[in-house]
Scaffold this active site. Sequence first.
Site, PDB file in Angstrom:
ATOM      1  N   THR A 189       0.794  -1.211   0.000  1.00  0.00           N
ATOM      2  CA  THR A 189       0.000   0.000   0.000  1.00  0.00           C
ATOM      3  C   THR A 189       0.839   1.279   0.000  1.00  0.00           C
ATOM      4  OG1 THR A 189      -1.340  -1.334   1.440  1.00  0.00           O
ATOM      5  CG2 THR A 189      -1.789   1.014   1.466  1.00  0.00           C
ATOM      6  N   ARG A 217     -12.363  -8.880  -2.699  1.00  0.00           N
ATOM      7  CA  ARG A 217     -11.659  -8.776  -1.412  1.00  0.00           C
ATOM      8  C   ARG A 217     -11.358  -7.311  -1.112  1.00  0.00           C
ATOM      9  NH1 ARG A 217      -6.433  -6.554   0.380  1.00  0.00           N
ATOM     10  NH2 ARG A 217      -5.840  -7.680   2.241  1.00  0.00           N
ATOM     11  N   ILE A 218     -11.603  -6.903   0.124  1.00  0.00           N
ATOM     12  CA  ILE A 218     -11.304  -5.538   0.553  1.00  0.00           C
ATOM     13  C   ILE A 218     -10.369  -5.613   1.754  1.00  0.00           C
ATOM     14  CG2 ILE A 218     -12.287  -3.409   1.519  1.00  0.00           C
ATOM     15  CD1 ILE A 218     -14.910  -4.192  -0.006  1.00  0.00           C
ATOM     16  N   ASP A 220      -7.533  -3.213   4.440  1.00  0.00           N
ATOM     17  CA  ASP A 220      -7.699  -2.143   5.433  1.00  0.00           C
ATOM     18  C   ASP A 220      -7.670  -0.739   4.834  1.00  0.00           C
ATOM     19  OD1 ASP A 220      -4.633  -0.879   6.181  1.00  0.00           O
ATOM     20  OD2 ASP A 220      -4.743  -2.727   5.031  1.00  0.00           O
ATOM     21  N   GLY A 242      -3.672  -6.518   5.449  1.00  0.00           N
ATOM     22  CA  GLY A 242      -4.938  -5.816   5.640  1.00  0.00           C
ATOM     23  C   GLY A 242      -5.866  -6.464   6.644  1.00  0.00           C
TER      24      GLY A 242
END
Length: 318
Positions: A189, A217-218, A220, A242
Amino acid sequence: MGKGWAIALHGGAGDIPINLPQNKKEPRESALLHCLQLGISALKNGRSPLDVVELVVMELENHPLFNAGRGSVLTTEGTVEMDASIMDGKTKKCGAVSGVKTVKNAVSLARLVMEKTPHVYLGFEGAEAFAREQVVETANQSYFITPANVERLQQAKEANRVQLDYTRPIAKEVKVETHIANGDSQIGTVGCVAVDADGNLAAATSTGGVVNKRIGRIGDSPIIGSGTYANTYCAVSCTGVGEDIIRGTIARDVAALMEYKGLSLKEATSYVIKNGAPEGTFGLVAVSATGEIAMPFNTTGMFRACASQDGYSEVAIH
């Protein structure tokens, strides 16, 4: 009242090889320095911290070596699904998007969600429709799909794993290699936090997720309070696994320790790095309203940079 501006940014934390080859290290360090200088000059020119974090994260998204925007890693279907969020500390206004496929700068779309809708968070088709309505800059998937990421997906599929580059497994039953053979795993990230001389704070985070992730998928990064948070005490942007960062509500915990316990930024971030999620899973960058900076991590490294009005600046990996 603040004690001067400060800025910190990251390009991912994880199991970064200590002997990372110069040709992998140098371009990333240069990119971090370039983004840092961009942020510094925006702060010096009186731009708001919110503008500054958006500007810096956009620049990181446009860089193919980072896992956000143009360098986003690929899903199991070989597609890109990008997530981002942004938050203003004073008003607690925030915006987030998930599963964006065509938007060049997810962080700017997140800001538009915050400013142009009554909502905080839009995902997938709804976020794409909103992007068209706002006429933001888009590109087809080929813009985002780099040869390096096609190769990473191939390797992850061959090993039958969800690859969290530079980090350890997200689930016991999923075998995860910490980094691919040539030591060139994608960095995680990207994110930025900033504070101005008046103590106004902002944070932003953006990501392409994890290699070979399931569609939908998600992590953080777009979740306010987990990957991103800002209030009148501090601004925080996280990077790492995440799932662990979500379970630990990492970004909000830093702010809560300052707000409810009266801890300094250094004390709060140290506590959360030790106790918030397992060893080897995450790092964060944070600034306080008084211009303090913290960039701790419990992984082998984190691509990071920071600067403050008193002349201190740093670009580091390990």
